[in-house]
Motif scaffolding. Structure first.
Motif, PDB file in Angstrom:
ATOM      1  N   HIS A  69       0.844  -1.196   0.000  1.00  0.00           N
ATOM      2  CA  HIS A  69       0.000   0.000   0.000  1.00  0.00           C
ATOM      3  C   HIS A  69       0.877   1.243   0.000  1.00  0.00           C
ATOM      4  O   HIS A  69       1.912   1.283   0.668  1.00  0.00           O
ATOM      5  N   SER A  70       0.491   2.233  -0.777  1.00  0.00           N
ATOM      6  CA  SER A  70       1.084   3.565  -0.757  1.00  0.00           C
ATOM      7  C   SER A  70       2.593   3.545  -1.014  1.00  0.00           C
ATOM      8  O   SER A  70       3.038   3.102  -2.076  1.00  0.00           O
ATOM      9  N   LEU A  71       3.386   4.002  -0.053  1.00  0.00           N
ATOM     10  CA  LEU A  71       4.835   4.018  -0.234  1.00  0.00           C
ATOM     11  C   LEU A  71       5.393   2.601  -0.350  1.00  0.00           C
ATOM     12  O   LEU A  71       6.420   2.378  -0.981  1.00  0.00           O
ATOM     13  N   GLY A  72       4.689   1.614   0.210  1.00  0.00           N
ATOM     14  CA  GLY A  72       5.087   0.221   0.054  1.00  0.00           C
ATOM     15  C   GLY A  72       5.069  -0.221  -1.407  1.00  0.00           C
ATOM     16  O   GLY A  72       5.867  -1.064  -1.822  1.00  0.00           O
ATOM     17  N   VAL A  73       4.150   0.359  -2.193  1.00  0.00           N
ATOM     18  CA  VAL A  73       4.099   0.068  -3.635  1.00  0.00           C
ATOM     19  C   VAL A  73       5.376   0.556  -4.302  1.00  0.00           C
ATOM     20  O   VAL A  73       5.991  -0.157  -5.106  1.00  0.00           O
ATOM     21  N   ILE A  74       5.795   1.765  -3.955  1.00  0.00           N
ATOM     22  CA  ILE A  74       6.989   2.346  -4.565  1.00  0.00           C
ATOM     23  C   ILE A  74       8.237   1.588  -4.118  1.00  0.00           C
ATOM     24  O   ILE A  74       9.140   1.338  -4.921  1.00  0.00           O
ATOM     25  N   ALA A  75       8.272   1.175  -2.851  1.00  0.00           N
ATOM     26  CA  ALA A  75       9.399   0.362  -2.369  1.00  0.00           C
ATOM     27  C   ALA A  75       9.465  -0.953  -3.147  1.00  0.00           C
ATOM     28  O   ALA A  75      10.554  -1.434  -3.480  1.00  0.00           O
ATOM     29  N   THR A  76       8.313  -1.523  -3.464  1.00  0.00           N
ATOM     30  CA  THR A  76       8.265  -2.755  -4.252  1.00  0.00           C
ATOM     31  C   THR A  76       8.889  -2.539  -5.626  1.00  0.00           C
ATOM     32  O   THR A  76       9.673  -3.372  -6.095  1.00  0.00           O
ATOM     33  N   ALA A  77       8.561  -1.426  -6.265  1.00  0.00           N
ATOM     34  CA  ALA A  77       9.130  -1.135  -7.591  1.00  0.00           C
ATOM     35  C   ALA A  77      10.652  -0.987  -7.517  1.00  0.00           C
ATOM     36  O   ALA A  77      11.368  -1.453  -8.403  1.00  0.00           O
ATOM     37  N   HIS A  78      11.137  -0.358  -6.463  1.00  0.00           N
ATOM     38  CA  HIS A  78      12.595  -0.202  -6.295  1.00  0.00           C
ATOM     39  C   HIS A  78      13.270  -1.538  -5.996  1.00  0.00           C
ATOM     40  O   HIS A  78      14.378  -1.801  -6.450  1.00  0.00           O
ATOM     41  N   ALA A  79      12.607  -2.387  -5.211  1.00  0.00           N
ATOM     42  CA  ALA A  79      13.205  -3.666  -4.799  1.00  0.00           C
ATOM     43  C   ALA A  79      13.098  -4.741  -5.875  1.00  0.00           C
ATOM     44  O   ALA A  79      13.863  -5.712  -5.842  1.00  0.00           O
ATOM     45  N   ALA A  80      12.184  -4.594  -6.805  1.00  0.00           N
ATOM     46  CA  ALA A  80      11.877  -5.662  -7.768  1.00  0.00           C
ATOM     47  C   ALA A  80      13.106  -6.304  -8.416  1.00  0.00           C
ATOM     48  O   ALA A  80      13.185  -7.530  -8.474  1.00  0.00           O
ATOM     49  N   PRO A  81      14.093  -5.539  -8.879  1.00  0.00           N
ATOM     50  CA  PRO A  81      15.248  -6.192  -9.508  1.00  0.00           C
ATOM     51  C   PRO A  81      16.071  -7.045  -8.545  1.00  0.00           C
ATOM     52  O   PRO A  81      16.836  -7.900  -8.978  1.00  0.00           O
ATOM     53  N   LEU A  82      15.911  -6.816  -7.245  1.00  0.00           N
ATOM     54  CA  LEU A  82      16.683  -7.541  -6.236  1.00  0.00           C
ATOM     55  C   LEU A  82      15.930  -8.734  -5.659  1.00  0.00           C
ATOM     56  O   LEU A  82      16.488  -9.493  -4.870  1.00  0.00           O
ATOM     57  N   LEU A  83      14.680  -8.882  -6.033  1.00  0.00           N
ATOM     58  CA  LEU A  83      13.856  -9.941  -5.468  1.00  0.00           C
ATOM     59  C   LEU A  83      14.052 -11.235  -6.245  1.00  0.00           C
ATOM     60  O   LEU A  83      14.227 -11.223  -7.459  1.00  0.00           O
ATOM     61  N   SER A  84      13.979 -12.320  -5.544  1.00  0.00           N
ATOM     62  CA  SER A  84      14.205 -13.626  -6.158  1.00  0.00           C
ATOM     63  C   SER A  84      12.950 -14.105  -6.885  1.00  0.00           C
ATOM     64  O   SER A  84      11.887 -13.490  -6.800  1.00  0.00           O
ATOM     65  N   GLU A  85      13.112 -15.221  -7.554  1.00  0.00           N
ATOM     66  CA  GLU A  85      11.981 -15.838  -8.242  1.00  0.00           C
ATOM     67  C   GLU A  85      10.948 -16.355  -7.252  1.00  0.00           C
ATOM     68  O   GLU A  85       9.880 -16.809  -7.647  1.00  0.00           O
ATOM     69  N   LYS A  86      11.250 -16.256  -5.977  1.00  0.00           N
ATOM     70  CA  LYS A  86      10.319 -16.659  -4.926  1.00  0.00           C
ATOM     71  C   LYS A  86       9.056 -15.799  -4.951  1.00  0.00           C
ATOM     72  O   LYS A  86       7.995 -16.231  -4.523  1.00  0.00           O
ATOM     73  N   VAL A  87       9.167 -14.556  -5.457  1.00  0.00           N
ATOM     74  CA  VAL A  87       8.006 -13.669  -5.523  1.00  0.00           C
ATOM     75  C   VAL A  87       7.158 -14.085  -6.724  1.00  0.00           C
ATOM     76  O   VAL A  87       7.605 -14.032  -7.861  1.00  0.00           O
ATOM     77  N   ARG A  88       5.935 -14.494  -6.427  1.00  0.00           N
ATOM     78  CA  ARG A  88       5.037 -14.971  -7.486  1.00  0.00           C
ATOM     79  C   ARG A  88       4.079 -13.896  -7.977  1.00  0.00           C
ATOM     80  O   ARG A  88       3.489 -14.047  -9.032  1.00  0.00           O
ATOM     81  N   GLY A  89       3.911 -12.820  -7.189  1.00  0.00           N
ATOM     82  CA  GLY A  89       3.003 -11.767  -7.608  1.00  0.00           C
ATOM     83  C   GLY A  89       2.952 -10.641  -6.590  1.00  0.00           C
ATOM     84  O   GLY A  89       3.413 -10.793  -5.460  1.00  0.00           O
ATOM     85  N   ALA A  90       2.375  -9.513  -7.026  1.00  0.00           N
ATOM     86  CA  ALA A  90       2.246  -8.345  -6.149  1.00  0.00           C
ATOM     87  C   ALA A  90       0.874  -7.712  -6.344  1.00  0.00           C
ATOM     88  O   ALA A  90       0.474  -7.402  -7.475  1.00  0.00           O
ATOM     89  N   PHE A  91       0.172  -7.531  -5.231  1.00  0.00           N
ATOM     90  CA  PHE A  91      -1.117  -6.854  -5.184  1.00  0.00           C
ATOM     91  C   PHE A  91      -0.811  -5.460  -4.650  1.00  0.00           C
ATOM     92  O   PHE A  91      -0.452  -5.304  -3.480  1.00  0.00           O
ATOM     93  N   LEU A  92      -0.890  -4.466  -5.513  1.00  0.00           N
ATOM     94  CA  LEU A  92      -0.438  -3.109  -5.216  1.00  0.00           C
ATOM     95  C   LEU A  92      -1.640  -2.175  -5.101  1.00  0.00           C
ATOM     96  O   LEU A  92      -2.489  -2.157  -5.995  1.00  0.00           O
ATOM     97  N   VAL A  93      -1.709  -1.386  -4.042  1.00  0.00           N
ATOM     98  CA  VAL A  93      -2.878  -0.551  -3.786  1.00  0.00           C
ATOM     99  C   VAL A  93      -2.465   0.883  -3.469  1.00  0.00           C
ATOM    100  O   VAL A  93      -1.621   1.117  -2.601  1.00  0.00           O
ATOM    101  N   ALA A  94      -3.083   1.828  -4.159  1.00  0.00           N
ATOM    102  CA  ALA A  94      -2.934   3.264  -3.883  1.00  0.00           C
ATOM    103  C   ALA A  94      -1.478   3.705  -3.820  1.00  0.00           C
ATOM    104  O   ALA A  94      -0.982   4.113  -2.759  1.00  0.00           O
TER     105      ALA A  94
END
Length: 182
Positions: A69-94
């Motif tokens: 949610h919110s700033l957590g969405v933006i943190a997800t976008a920044h972290a995405a290249p560093l995340l492993s294939e363990k992440v299967r999906g992201a539910f992003l809100v506001a």
């Protein structure tokens, strides 16, 4: 995918999500949900938030689904290249538009610019037409660049407890539908 098959990581926005916020309610309801919360949430530095998310994903014992949610969405976008294939999906809100001039005090300007690379996992972005922290057009731009399915929440404010989204059953149903496609 079912909730029992995933480690659901909750990424709140700036200053965390209070007990009435839909993220807190979902965390209490979903047995495999846990929160990425570090004391640094009150002093939002991009590198700290990204590091906390990467550590949370690494520590997860099951495939990961992010709920941001919110700033957590933006943190997800920044972290995405560093995340492993363990992440299967992201539910992003506001998402929070950290590129705006009137950024909330305490949020690191290093969150801007927002990454525009496609996310390496399926994602869905729920955005409001009258969010005070992000214009719908900017949310649409984020979704298009990330390869996220955009869901128009109508005039829903910042989709938080202050905007009347405590339990948010419609969001939980949308999340269940998203999970079923992973």
């Amino acid at each position: 995918m079912k909730t029992a098959d995933a480690s659901i990581l909750i990424l709140p926005g700036f200053m965390n999500s209070g007990p009435e916020h839909w993220q807190s309610r979902w965390q209490a309801k979903l047995s495999t949900a846990s929160r990425i919360w570090e004391p640094v949430m009150a002093d939002a530095r991009r590198d700290d938030w990204v590091e906390a998310l990467v550590k949370g994903v690494k520590a997860a014992e099951k495939p990961v689904v992010l709920v941001a949610h919110s700033l957590g969405v933006i943190a997800t976008a920044h972290a995405a290249p560093l995340l492993s294939e363990k992440v299967r999906g992201a539910f992003l809100v506001a998402p929070s538009n950290v590129e705006r001039d009137n950024l909330t005090a305490g949020i690191d300007r290093a969150f801007a610019p927002v990454p525009r690379e496609p996310l390496p996992f399926p994602s869905l972005l729920v955005a409001s037409r009258n969010d005070p922290f992000c214009d719908y057009e900017k949310a649409d731009e984020f979704a298009a660049s990330w390869g996220s399915l955009l869901v128009d929440a109508g005039e829903a404010g910042h989709i938080n407890a202050d905007a009347g989204f405590g339990p948010w059953p419609e969001g939980l149903m949308r999340f269940a539908g998203f999970l079923s496609r992973l």
